[in-house]
Design a protein around this motif. Sequence first.
Motif, PDB file in Angstrom:
ATOM      1  N   SER A 108     -11.054  28.069   3.994  1.00 43.93           N
ATOM      2  CA  SER A 108     -11.476  29.363   3.471  1.00 43.93           C
ATOM      3  C   SER A 108     -10.356  30.399   3.579  1.00 43.93           C
ATOM      4  N   LEU A 109      -9.292  30.084   4.325  1.00 47.04           N
ATOM      5  CA  LEU A 109      -8.148  30.983   4.442  1.00 47.04           C
ATOM      6  C   LEU A 109      -6.963  30.575   3.570  1.00 47.04           C
ATOM      7  N   GLY A 110      -6.998  29.402   2.983  1.00 43.09           N
ATOM      8  CA  GLY A 110      -5.885  28.950   2.143  1.00 43.09           C
ATOM      9  C   GLY A 110      -5.604  27.474   2.325  1.00 43.09           C
ATOM     10  N   ARG A 111      -4.452  27.062   1.843  1.00 42.75           N
ATOM     11  CA  ARG A 111      -4.061  25.657   1.826  1.00 42.75           C
ATOM     12  C   ARG A 111      -3.359  25.266   3.129  1.00 42.75           C
ATOM     13  N   PHE A 112      -3.529  24.014   3.538  1.00 45.04           N
ATOM     14  CA  PHE A 112      -2.757  23.477   4.656  1.00 45.04           C
ATOM     15  C   PHE A 112      -2.084  22.192   4.213  1.00 45.04           C
ATOM     16  N   ASN A 113      -0.943  21.901   4.810  1.00 44.20           N
ATOM     17  CA  ASN A 113      -0.167  20.693   4.518  1.00 44.20           C
ATOM     18  C   ASN A 113       0.269  20.070   5.828  1.00 44.20           C
ATOM     19  N   CYS A 114       0.079  18.770   5.939  1.00 42.81           N
ATOM     20  CA  CYS A 114       0.548  18.017   7.098  1.00 42.81           C
ATOM     21  C   CYS A 114       1.346  16.839   6.561  1.00 42.81           C
ATOM     22  N   ASP A 115       2.437  16.504   7.232  1.00 39.66           N
ATOM     23  CA  ASP A 115       3.225  15.375   6.729  1.00 39.66           C
ATOM     24  C   ASP A 115       3.816  14.547   7.854  1.00 39.66           C
ATOM     25  N   PHE A 116       4.166  13.350   7.470  1.00 40.66           N
ATOM     26  CA  PHE A 116       4.779  12.365   8.363  1.00 40.66           C
ATOM     27  C   PHE A 116       5.887  11.678   7.577  1.00 40.66           C
ATOM     28  N   THR A 117       7.046  11.553   8.200  1.00 38.23           N
ATOM     29  CA  THR A 117       8.160  10.850   7.559  1.00 38.23           C
ATOM     30  C   THR A 117       8.798   9.912   8.573  1.00 38.23           C
ATOM     31  N   ARG A 118       9.096   8.699   8.115  1.00 38.11           N
ATOM     32  CA  ARG A 118       9.827   7.739   8.932  1.00 38.11           C
ATOM     33  C   ARG A 118      11.018   7.263   8.112  1.00 38.11           C
ATOM     34  N   VAL A 119      12.210   7.518   8.642  1.00 35.91           N
ATOM     35  CA  VAL A 119      13.454   7.151   7.957  1.00 35.91           C
ATOM     36  C   VAL A 119      14.180   6.120   8.803  1.00 35.91           C
ATOM     37  N   GLY A 120      14.933   5.252   8.154  1.00 35.88           N
ATOM     38  CA  GLY A 120      15.799   4.338   8.882  1.00 35.88           C
ATOM     39  C   GLY A 120      15.291   2.921   9.005  1.00 35.88           C
ATOM     40  N   GLU A 121      14.051   2.688   8.650  1.00 38.02           N
ATOM     41  CA  GLU A 121      13.534   1.320   8.680  1.00 38.02           C
ATOM     42  C   GLU A 121      13.596   0.767   7.264  1.00 38.02           C
ATOM     43  N   LYS A 122      14.098  -0.440   7.121  1.00 34.86           N
ATOM     44  CA  LYS A 122      14.176  -1.050   5.795  1.00 34.86           C
ATOM     45  C   LYS A 122      13.157  -2.164   5.679  1.00 34.86           C
ATOM     46  N   ASP A 123      12.428  -2.124   4.571  1.00 35.19           N
ATOM     47  CA  ASP A 123      11.458  -3.145   4.233  1.00 35.19           C
ATOM     48  C   ASP A 123      11.682  -3.520   2.780  1.00 35.19           C
ATOM     49  N   THR A 124      11.097  -4.616   2.359  1.00 28.80           N
ATOM     50  CA  THR A 124      11.207  -4.994   0.954  1.00 28.80           C
ATOM     51  C   THR A 124       9.817  -5.206   0.365  1.00 28.80           C
ATOM     52  N   LEU A 125       9.715  -4.909  -0.901  1.00 26.96           N
ATOM     53  CA  LEU A 125       8.513  -5.175  -1.671  1.00 26.96           C
ATOM     54  C   LEU A 125       8.915  -6.015  -2.868  1.00 26.96           C
ATOM     55  N   ASN A 126       8.176  -7.073  -3.115  1.00 23.60           N
ATOM     56  CA  ASN A 126       8.421  -7.906  -4.285  1.00 23.60           C
ATOM     57  C   ASN A 126       7.612  -7.364  -5.445  1.00 23.60           C
ATOM     58  N   LEU A 127       8.252  -7.250  -6.579  1.00 23.56           N
ATOM     59  CA  LEU A 127       7.612  -6.728  -7.780  1.00 23.56           C
ATOM     60  C   LEU A 127       7.389  -7.853  -8.765  1.00 23.56           C
ATOM     61  N   ASN A 128       6.177  -7.948  -9.296  1.00 22.76           N
ATOM     62  CA  ASN A 128       5.817  -8.941 -10.314  1.00 22.76           C
ATOM     63  C   ASN A 128       5.888 -10.375  -9.812  1.00 22.76           C
ATOM     64  N   VAL A 129       5.524 -10.590  -8.558  1.00 21.93           N
ATOM     65  CA  VAL A 129       5.514 -11.941  -7.997  1.00 21.93           C
ATOM     66  C   VAL A 129       4.059 -12.332  -7.756  1.00 21.93           C
ATOM     67  N   PRO A 130       3.539 -13.302  -8.524  1.00 24.62           N
ATOM     68  CA  PRO A 130       2.138 -13.686  -8.340  1.00 24.62           C
ATOM     69  C   PRO A 130       1.930 -14.452  -7.035  1.00 24.62           C
ATOM     70  N   GLY A 131       0.694 -14.450  -6.576  1.00 23.83           N
ATOM     71  CA  GLY A 131       0.347 -15.220  -5.378  1.00 23.83           C
ATOM     72  C   GLY A 131       0.597 -14.446  -4.103  1.00 23.83           C
ATOM     73  N   ASN A 132       0.541 -15.182  -3.003  1.00 22.65           N
ATOM     74  CA  ASN A 132       0.739 -14.572  -1.690  1.00 22.65           C
ATOM     75  C   ASN A 132       2.216 -14.361  -1.414  1.00 22.65           C
ATOM     76  N   HIS A 133       2.566 -13.168  -1.097  1.00 18.40           N
ATOM     77  CA  HIS A 133       3.914 -12.854  -0.660  1.00 18.40           C
ATOM     78  C   HIS A 133       3.816 -11.702   0.326  1.00 18.40           C
ATOM     79  N   PRO A 134       4.850 -11.483   1.111  1.00 23.29           N
ATOM     80  CA  PRO A 134       4.765 -10.461   2.149  1.00 23.29           C
ATOM     81  C   PRO A 134       4.426  -9.080   1.580  1.00 23.29           C
ATOM     82  N   SER A 135       3.622  -8.365   2.317  1.00 26.26           N
ATOM     83  CA  SER A 135       3.268  -7.004   1.935  1.00 26.26           C
ATOM     84  C   SER A 135       4.070  -6.038   2.805  1.00 26.26           C
ATOM     85  N   LEU A 136       4.031  -4.794   2.443  1.00 26.97           N
ATOM     86  CA  LEU A 136       4.664  -3.740   3.228  1.00 26.97           C
ATOM     87  C   LEU A 136       3.577  -3.111   4.081  1.00 26.97           C
TER      88      LEU A 136
END
Length: 164
Positions: A26-54
């Motif tokens: 009722s007093l206005g907008r609020f924003n909360c955020d979380f950021t994690r930098v420095g960790e590398k993961d991979t996502l496979n694009l257009n690969v059918p079936g079971n493959h690792p998720s992020l």
Amino acid sequence: MFAPQRQEKKVMVITHHEVKVSGYTSLGRFNCDFTRVGEKDTLNLNVPGNHPSLEFEIPISSFSCGNFLLNKDFRSTLKSSEYPCAQVEVKNLYEMKGGLFCHLTVNLVGKTLEFPEMELERGEDNISGKLVLNFDMLDLDPPNKFGGLIKVDDRLDLEFVLGI
């Protein structure tokens, strides 16, 4: 000649995760955020079936809402003492009709929410998705303060950003 067009298989290297939560009071907008930098993961694009998720965890205490009072209220609302982390899983990333989609699972305050065909936006150096949640989906009541003088709207906007 009439065979379906095969999608090119790709690998996306994810360099950071960001989650933004915003809503209105009722007093206005609020924003909360979380950021994690420095960790590398991979996502496979257009690969059918079971493959690792992020998969990644978000410590609720790591969200920043601008000041310690908002941080405390946000953590209390999300029951951080009982559920200290939220979990996010991105899987089955695929392109279809010029769009980018995934299966997104969010576990927050003990509730698992599934978004099996979530559309993502491509940025220059990221992919992102936006969700609209309400407190009922999480079996939570919108908080209010000072005897109801300050109320939080039932709608929460979540944005997930994966840096590539």
